[in-house]
Write an enzyme that holds these catalytic residues in place. Sequence first.
Site, PDB file in Angstrom:
ATOM      1  N   ASP A   1      -2.374   6.505 -14.619  1.00 26.23           N
ATOM      2  CA  ASP A   1      -1.415   6.186 -13.556  1.00 26.23           C
ATOM      3  C   ASP A   1      -0.205   5.435 -14.130  1.00 26.23           C
ATOM      4  O   ASP A   1      -0.261   4.900 -15.246  1.00 26.23           O
ATOM      5  CB  ASP A   1      -2.134   5.318 -12.509  1.00 26.23           C
ATOM      6  CG  ASP A   1      -1.523   5.426 -11.121  1.00 26.23           C
ATOM      7  OD1 ASP A   1      -0.425   5.991 -10.991  1.00 26.23           O
ATOM      8  OD2 ASP A   1      -2.159   4.939 -10.164  1.00 26.23           O
TER       9      ASP A   1
ATOM     10  N   ASP B   1       0.710  10.962  -3.204  1.00 24.45           N
ATOM     11  CA  ASP B   1      -0.189  10.056  -2.488  1.00 24.45           C
ATOM     12  C   ASP B   1      -0.325  10.458  -1.028  1.00 24.45           C
ATOM     13  O   ASP B   1      -1.165   9.905  -0.314  1.00 24.45           O
ATOM     14  CB  ASP B   1       0.333   8.614  -2.571  1.00 24.45           C
ATOM     15  CG  ASP B   1      -0.117   7.925  -3.852  1.00 24.45           C
ATOM     16  OD1 ASP B   1      -1.059   8.424  -4.502  1.00 24.45           O
ATOM     17  OD2 ASP B   1       0.470   6.888  -4.211  1.00 24.45           O
TER      18      ASP B   1
HETATM   19  C1  DGJ Z   1      -1.296   5.290  -7.173  1.00 18.21           C
HETATM   20  C2  DGJ Z   1      -2.077   6.578  -7.227  1.00 18.21           C
HETATM   21  O1  DGJ Z   1      -1.255   7.638  -6.835  1.00 18.21           O
HETATM   22  C3  DGJ Z   1      -3.292   6.455  -6.335  1.00 18.21           C
HETATM   23  O2  DGJ Z   1      -3.976   7.670  -6.314  1.00 18.21           O
HETATM   24  C4  DGJ Z   1      -4.163   5.357  -6.848  1.00 18.21           C
HETATM   25  O3  DGJ Z   1      -4.694   5.688  -8.099  1.00 18.21           O
HETATM   26  C5  DGJ Z   1      -3.384   4.066  -6.905  1.00 18.21           C
HETATM   27  N1  DGJ Z   1      -2.142   4.223  -7.620  1.00 18.21           N
HETATM   28  C6  DGJ Z   1      -4.187   2.961  -7.555  1.00 18.21           C
HETATM   29  O4  DGJ Z   1      -3.474   1.821  -7.707  1.00 18.21           O
END
Ligand code: DGJ
Length: 717
Positions: free
Chosen positions: A477, A539
């Site tokens: 990430d 997301d």
């Molecule tokens: C952003 C990601 O897109 C989510 O899926 C998740 O992993 C969060 N970060 C965790 O902080």
Amino acid sequence: MAIQVQGTQFHLKGKHVSYIFSLYKERFLTHIYWGKRFESDCDLSYFPDEFIYSRANAVHVRLDETNHMFMSDLQLEFSVFGGGDYRLPTFHARYADGSTVSEFTYEGYRIMDGKPQLKGLPSTYDEGDAQTLEITFRDSRTGIRAVLLYTIFEEYDVITRSIRYENCGTERADILSAQSTTVDFYGQDYKMLTLEGDWLRERSMEWRKVGHNTMTVESRRGMSSHMCNPFIALAETNATENGGDVYGFSLVYSGNFAASAEGNSCGGTRVTMGINPFNFEYPLSPGEQFQTPEVVMVYSDTGLNGMSNRYHRIYRERLCKGIYRDAERPMLINNWEGTGTHFTKEKLAEIARGGKALGLELFVLDDGWFGKRNIAGSLGDWYVNRDLLPDGLEGIANETKALDMKFGLWIEPEMISPESELYRAHPDWCIHAEGRNRTLCRDQLVLDLTRAEVRDYVVDVICKVIRSADISYIKWDCNRNITETASMRQTHDFVMGLYDILDRITGAFPEILFEGCSGGGGRFDPGMLYYMPQTWTSDDTNPIRRLKIQHGTSVVYPPVTMTAHVGKIDVGKEGYNHFLNTCAMVAMAGNFGYEMDLSLLSEDELEQAREYVEMYREIRPTVQFGAFYRIESPFEGRFVSWEFVDDTRAVLFVYQTEKESNGAERKIKLSGLDPNANYRCRDRVYSGEALMKVGLRVPLQRYEYFADCYVMEKLEG
Ligand code: DGJ
């Protein structure tokens, strides 16, 4: 030979495409043609002359060897500041005397079998199926060399371009702009497609008409960003999904980029693409080289979908690498949307067991397992939080393994929290400008990956984490962009540092499936796909909004690279089973998984969720490795349909995003089927020809929204 040289003319010949340019007056590399393949070997090098003399005639100007004022009439492949070309240059530099004028002359060319690797940069690679042309120019006064690299993948109908600058002189030059490609189109009858958006609405399709102006899309955030993707297409004004000429440009780079379409007064359109010149200045000392990232260029005479098909194939087969390139990707369950960082060991085990009961293959532990993490803080402290997980990662990995599932883990290696032991020990390890505020985003800062000791720390600590348990998958990430930089080269050096650690970490674990992520799809770009063959698309897991996100993403990126999960939205609400169906149908049109606390589902809903897993297992090879067709667009109306097809079957997903009262019948014409074969769909047999010419009747629904999937199995004989 895919590359032919005839006199001063260079011809890159694909199976269906030709790209032709020539050396004009022994000096200027002029663009002549990019389009359907030329079968004959005719000489087109007269073309620039004809064009320029007709223009000169129209304005009554004598044109001779010394008069280059009409450079803007020439369609160039490489352009510099000075000499009368006022369009955006390919190269612009400041030399030791303060001048920014360049004068490059042609030195020669060579043809190589294969494709050389670009030093430190991700790029497409060949497997004995490409040829490369190198053309060298030299600035006589400073000794700077520009080596233009053109590669043609004949079978794929794809051309890649990049430029290497070598300082063969005795003085430093500062590069102000080093674009990867310049293509001058004859005419302005084009529209430009870009993929724009923001967090939760990535890669929205936007069309704009080319005119007497410069349209630029760019990122200044240090990363390719949610806001704009490093891609543009120029399409004939009347081109559609399935017809007309379309030209795609996709940059294999994850940092600040810019792409422009510039209509000029002479009626041409210049496309430039490369590293964004904004806040960029790169010193090139004697003996040093600067390699620009690669642009992957695709022409299609069968509209936008034809262009996407070519990008999908080359990116699946010659950009993504490693054992997962051709392997079916596991269906996973991730705890993030279900628990956030508030989980217990027992809760995680329950989610993994629930996933197993559905038939899922991989359990992923997301953010929150390390340091003293509680949504903020601890980034950089990559040791397990034993209060939460007393048996460490090993414990949870072993429990997952005992279920006959694989175990995966979330990490965010490029970041550092001010609330961390790492920051307390190394407050200067973040990207910052001395004496300036360090802007926080999500309570975190970005590590200065331009520094070797920082990179070594990250590689070492992350490799230790990965080795500490039986880990099969990593979600990498990156939740913020760069703000205060210390110099104008730092953002590019950061990207190079990132590629270095990616290369070392992914290279050390070839058996692990890596997935990119950046606050959803904030860094869904070809550069990242080179190291990690799939990316978390967004997301936003709301299926109706996801339709646009996945549709826009599919313009360049293959569905197998787009991870798509059934999220937690509306779980437990009345009528959830209907919503669950739509969520699953949208997620199944990508790289499928679940992301929720399954204990909140009723028995019936769990059974339904299990059926989707079984269904996806059946169609997975077709969805992940078949050809993809966008039939109806969520950007144009309330009906959406997508088709996947391979030699064994076609899979058609249909969606309705609004209620249709007493509407017209919907017939969907399929593509890419065998016209001579029959296909069985829901106890009926259809001929491939009929499905493509007459279409499949899809009943309208009285629901507010609806989704369905038609699987058409190809029958033998
Ligand atoms: C952003 C990601 O897109 C989510 O899926 C998740 O992993 C969060 N970060 C965790 O902080």
